[in-house]
Design a protein around this motif. Structure first.
Motif, short mmCIF file in Angstrom:
data_model
loop_
_atom_site.label_atom_id
_atom_site.label_comp_id
_atom_site.label_asym_id
_atom_site.label_seq_id
_atom_site.Cartn_x
_atom_site.Cartn_y
_atom_site.Cartn_z
N GLY A 105 3.88 -55.64 36.47
CA GLY A 105 2.54 -55.27 35.94
C GLY A 105 1.81 -56.76 35.80
N GLY A 106 0.53 -56.63 36.20
CA GLY A 106 -0.62 -57.70 36.02
C GLY A 106 -0.22 -58.41 37.12
N GLY A 107 0.42 -58.13 38.54
CA GLY A 107 0.71 -58.93 39.64
C GLY A 107 1.98 -60.02 39.41
N ASN A 108 2.78 -59.63 38.40
CA ASN A 108 3.88 -60.62 38.16
C ASN A 108 5.16 -59.91 38.76
OD1 ASN A 108 2.58 -62.33 36.24
ND2 ASN A 108 2.50 -60.95 34.81
N PHE A 109 5.91 -60.44 39.47
CA PHE A 109 7.11 -59.98 39.97
C PHE A 109 8.21 -60.72 39.55
CE2 PHE A 109 3.76 -58.67 42.88
CZ PHE A 109 4.06 -57.28 43.37
N VAL A 110 9.37 -60.09 39.57
CA VAL A 110 10.61 -61.07 39.55
C VAL A 110 10.93 -61.87 40.79
CG1 VAL A 110 13.05 -60.72 39.26
CG2 VAL A 110 11.43 -59.19 37.94
N THR A 111 10.90 -63.05 40.42
CA THR A 111 11.22 -63.95 41.48
C THR A 111 12.24 -64.89 40.95
OG1 THR A 111 9.51 -65.53 40.92
CG2 THR A 111 9.06 -63.67 42.48
N THR A 112 12.83 -65.89 41.53
CA THR A 112 13.59 -67.02 40.99
C THR A 112 13.11 -67.96 40.00
OG1 THR A 112 14.37 -67.44 43.33
CG2 THR A 112 14.86 -69.18 41.81
N GLY A 113 13.91 -67.93 39.00
CA GLY A 113 13.51 -68.72 37.96
C GLY A 113 12.90 -67.92 36.95
N THR A 114 12.47 -66.37 37.00
CA THR A 114 11.80 -65.69 36.08
C THR A 114 12.90 -64.93 35.19
OG1 THR A 114 11.50 -64.07 37.64
CG2 THR A 114 9.68 -65.57 37.56
N PRO A 115 12.72 -64.41 34.09
CA PRO A 115 13.53 -63.72 33.58
C PRO A 115 13.83 -62.17 34.16
CG PRO A 115 11.77 -64.30 32.01
CD PRO A 115 11.09 -64.58 33.45
N GLY A 116 15.01 -61.88 34.38
CA GLY A 116 15.58 -60.48 35.26
C GLY A 116 16.05 -61.15 36.39
N TYR A 117 15.71 -62.19 36.90
CA TYR A 117 15.90 -62.49 38.08
C TYR A 117 17.82 -62.39 38.45
CZ TYR A 117 16.95 -64.89 42.74
OH TYR A 117 17.52 -65.21 44.17
N SER A 118 18.30 -63.07 37.47
CA SER A 118 19.77 -63.17 37.67
C SER A 118 20.38 -61.66 37.66
CB SER A 118 20.46 -63.76 36.46
OG SER A 118 21.63 -63.75 36.58
N ALA A 119 19.76 -60.86 36.84
CA ALA A 119 20.16 -59.59 36.78
C ALA A 119 19.89 -58.63 38.11
CB ALA A 119 19.57 -58.50 35.60
N ALA A 120 18.87 -59.04 38.51
CA ALA A 120 18.44 -58.57 39.88
C ALA A 120 19.53 -58.84 40.89
CB ALA A 120 17.01 -58.58 40.36
N GLU A 121 19.56 -60.13 40.86
CA GLU A 121 20.34 -60.65 42.07
C GLU A 121 21.87 -60.18 41.96
OE1 GLU A 121 21.42 -65.13 43.78
OE2 GLU A 121 21.78 -64.83 41.49
N THR A 122 22.42 -60.01 40.67
CA THR A 122 23.61 -59.28 40.33
C THR A 122 23.71 -58.07 40.86
OG1 THR A 122 24.14 -60.80 38.69
CG2 THR A 122 25.58 -58.79 38.88
N MET A 123 22.64 -57.29 40.64
CA MET A 123 22.54 -55.73 40.97
C MET A 123 22.66 -55.66 42.51
SD MET A 123 19.43 -53.15 40.41
CE MET A 123 18.81 -53.66 41.79
N LEU A 124 21.91 -56.58 43.39
CA LEU A 124 22.03 -56.38 44.83
C LEU A 124 23.29 -56.63 45.35
CD1 LEU A 124 18.47 -57.81 45.76
CD2 LEU A 124 19.21 -55.48 45.95
N LYS A 125 23.89 -57.88 44.81
CA LYS A 125 25.20 -58.09 45.32
C LYS A 125 26.28 -57.15 45.02
CE LYS A 125 24.63 -63.41 44.85
NZ LYS A 125 25.39 -64.64 44.48
N SER A 126 26.23 -56.49 43.80
CA SER A 126 27.17 -55.56 43.30
C SER A 126 27.02 -54.24 44.37
CB SER A 126 26.79 -55.04 41.96
OG SER A 126 27.58 -53.90 41.42
#
Length: 222
Positions: A105-126
């Motif tokens: 929201g507000g033009g904010n996306f999950v990217t490297t270094g942002t909160p939630g990135y690690s979880a998003a990366e783990t989700m994709l790898k899984s």
């Protein structure tokens, strides 16, 4: 002892190995979005189907021409609040490249270094590992199915050959019977021809006797 599936997995490069996830930008419906990229080797179309099923677990999914959206997606590991998820999939015969954007929201996306990135990366790898595992299972099951069909075909061939053997045996029995009948017929014919010769000789003798009788009668002419 190594199972067939274990051997099959070992024989396929990259099977069940963690895939590289990286941040990047992509345009979805003419709108630029920040997100994560992942390339998964294998049957591209099947991977896309697997990814579609994965997205359905996050909420109501809408799809159009390789673009997927889940409005108010529930992915607690990435964000405690519902997010808008957007994704595209580009497929080929040998792989699928997935792009997924987590719009906070507000033009904010999950990217490297942002909160939630690690979880998003783990989700994709899984997902990548599970998708590849599913592909290996399907390949192994396909091989098993092919082997079973081949075996069944050979069994049917064996049954047909057995029927042919039985039919051949019956035909042999009929032929042997016919040969026996033929031999008996030949024996009878041989007897008949001998009888005929005797009868011919008797008949010839009778002809001679009748001829002599005719000559004797004629000789009495006054």
């Amino acid at each position: 002892m190594r199972t067939y599936l274990t051997i099959l997995l070992a024989a396929i490069p990259g099977a069940l190995l963690a895939q590289t996830v990286y941040s990047g930008e992509s345009t979805i419906d003419k709108t630029k979005a920040q997100g994560l990229f992942l390339t998964v080797p294998g049957d591209g179309r099947q991977i896309e189907k697997d990814w579609e099923n994965q997205l359905k677990t996050y909420g109501r999914l809408s799809a159009s021409r390789g673009t997927y959206r889940v409005t108010n997606a529930d992915i607690s590991g990435v964000s405690s609040e519902p997010i808008n998820l957007m994704s595209t999939v580009k497929t080929s015969r040998n792989q699928a490249t997935i792009f997924v954007a987590y719009d906070l929201g507000g033009g904010n996306f999950v990217t490297t270094g942002t909160p939630g990135y690690s979880a998003a990366e783990t989700m994709l790898k899984s997902f990548a590992s599970q998708s590849q595992f599913n592909q290996e299972v399907r390949t192994a099951e396909g091989g098993l199915n092919d082997a079973q069909q081949s075996h069944q075909k050979l069994v049917r061939t064996g049954e047909r050959l057995q029927r042919d053997i039985e039919q051949n045996a019956k035909e042999k029995e009929r032929l042997l019977k016919r040969l026996d009948e033929n031999a008996k017929q030949l024996e009878q014919l041989s007897k008949d021809i001998e009888t005929n010769k005797t009868e011919q000789a008797t008949a010839l003798t009778e002809v001679d006797n009748r001829r002599k009788n005719v000559e004797a009668v004629k000789a009495k002419k006054p």
